[in-house]
Design an enzyme around this catalytic site. Structure first.
Site, PDB file in Angstrom:
ATOM      1  N   GLU A  85       0.828  -1.203   0.000  1.00 32.99           N
ATOM      2  CA  GLU A  85       0.000   0.000   0.000  1.00 32.99           C
ATOM      3  C   GLU A  85       0.868   1.261   0.000  1.00 32.99           C
ATOM      4  O   GLU A  85       1.863   1.343   0.697  1.00 32.99           O
ATOM      5  CB  GLU A  85      -0.913   0.031   1.230  1.00 32.99           C
ATOM      6  CG  GLU A  85      -1.884  -1.134   1.326  1.00 32.99           C
ATOM      7  CD  GLU A  85      -2.989  -1.058   0.279  1.00 32.99           C
ATOM      8  OE1 GLU A  85      -3.110  -0.008  -0.386  1.00 32.99           O
ATOM      9  OE2 GLU A  85      -3.736  -2.048   0.137  1.00 32.99           O
ATOM     10  N   ARG A  95     -17.603  -0.377   6.780  1.00 33.89           N
ATOM     11  CA  ARG A  95     -18.744  -1.011   6.116  1.00 33.89           C
ATOM     12  C   ARG A  95     -19.432  -2.001   7.045  1.00 33.89           C
ATOM     13  O   ARG A  95     -20.653  -2.189   6.986  1.00 33.89           O
ATOM     14  CB  ARG A  95     -18.269  -1.711   4.848  1.00 33.89           C
ATOM     15  CG  ARG A  95     -19.349  -2.442   4.074  1.00 33.89           C
ATOM     16  CD  ARG A  95     -18.777  -3.084   2.810  1.00 33.89           C
ATOM     17  NE  ARG A  95     -17.679  -3.991   3.107  1.00 33.89           N
ATOM     18  CZ  ARG A  95     -17.828  -5.270   3.464  1.00 33.89           C
ATOM     19  NH1 ARG A  95     -19.040  -5.789   3.585  1.00 33.89           N
ATOM     20  NH2 ARG A  95     -16.778  -6.026   3.694  1.00 33.89           N
ATOM     21  N   CYS A 148      -7.544  -1.969   8.843  1.00 39.50           N
ATOM     22  CA  CYS A 148      -6.229  -2.018   8.199  1.00 39.50           C
ATOM     23  C   CYS A 148      -5.689  -0.620   7.973  1.00 39.50           C
ATOM     24  O   CYS A 148      -4.542  -0.303   8.311  1.00 39.50           O
ATOM     25  CB  CYS A 148      -6.314  -2.752   6.868  1.00 39.50           C
ATOM     26  SG  CYS A 148      -6.555  -4.534   7.005  1.00 39.50           S
ATOM     27  N   HIS A 171      -1.360  -5.642   1.907  1.00 44.54           N
ATOM     28  CA  HIS A 171      -2.561  -6.468   1.936  1.00 44.54           C
ATOM     29  C   HIS A 171      -2.297  -7.811   1.249  1.00 44.54           C
ATOM     30  O   HIS A 171      -1.633  -7.861   0.207  1.00 44.54           O
ATOM     31  CB  HIS A 171      -3.716  -5.775   1.212  1.00 44.54           C
ATOM     32  CG  HIS A 171      -4.607  -5.004   2.118  1.00 44.54           C
ATOM     33  ND1 HIS A 171      -4.821  -3.648   1.991  1.00 44.54           N
ATOM     34  CD2 HIS A 171      -5.365  -5.395   3.180  1.00 44.54           C
ATOM     35  CE1 HIS A 171      -5.668  -3.235   2.924  1.00 44.54           C
ATOM     36  NE2 HIS A 171      -6.017  -4.290   3.653  1.00 44.54           N
TER      37      HIS A 171
END
Length: 218
Positions: A85, A95, A148, A171
């Site tokens: 990332e 979410r 994360c 990830h």
């Protein structure tokens, strides 16, 4: 290097969440901590999937082990590659609830903090090394807005205050147990993260070689 001069590498992952039986990021960390790495003193830490608890435990592990490198891992089930990332954003927008039942929406991680913090890892070099080893990899722009990203953002804040600390986030995709593709068994993910660790160690001391320098942006 002699054992006394080997760099210390802290690798973190996460526990299972959202009723999943396993989390490959945590399983990889447990394997690495058990088996070690020839190029470093490797320490593993499995973090809770918790907006409130994960970052303080990460900070405590950094304080306890004083690592030269921190590589935080997380699960991105829908991805088809190992993805280093680039950027952590100052946003918590969940979410689904975390494992404590918390579900922040449109919230700042650090009130008044930088809009984004960038990785201190050579993300393109990691992706190239993985691809060269036959492991699908791609550089990802951001780590989302769940736990994360929260850990990544807080990690880079810690790194900014500890000169010389290389840190960032990667990830990993789902394993077949979670419905992922057959190329990403736990063995293959472990191999991939070992390659990532070696790549970062090889680039230590060559700040000009970093593809994305650590720091903050507004």
């Amino acid at each position: 290097m002699t054992p006394s001069t080997l760099p210390t590498v802290l690798v973190t992952g996460f526990e299972p969440f959202a009723d999943a039986p396993v989390n490959p990021s945590g399983e990889v960390v447990r394997r690495l901590a058990e088996l070690g790495h020839p190029d470093c003193r490797l320490v593993g830490e499995v973090l809770p999937v918790s907006f409130a608890r994960a970052a303080p435990l990460l900070a405590a592990a950094i304080e306890a082990h004083d690592p030269d490198i921190v590589i935080a891992l997380g699960l991105a089930e829908s991805r088809q590659a190992i993805t280093p990332e680039r950027i952590a954003i100052n946003l918590a927008d969940a979410r689904i609830p975390d494992n404590d039942g918390a579900q922040p929406r449109d919230a700042e991680i650090e009130h008044g903090g930088p809009t984004a913090r960038t990785t201190g890892l050579p993300v393109k070099a990691i992706a190239h090394a993985l691809d060269a080893a036959g492991i699908p990899s791609d550089v990802s722009l951001t780590a989302g807005s769940y736990v994360c990203n929260h850990v990544f953002y807080e990690l880079m804040g810690i790194a900014a205050a500890r000169p010389g600390l290389r840190a960032g986030f990667i990830h990993v995709p789902a394993t077949p147990q979670l419905g992922g593709g057959p190329q990403f068994t736990l063995d293959e993910l472990e191999r991939g993260i070992r390659i990532a660790i070696t790549t970062v160690i090889d680039r230590m001391g060559h700040d000009g070689d970093l593809d994305v320098a650590g720091g903050t942006t507004q």
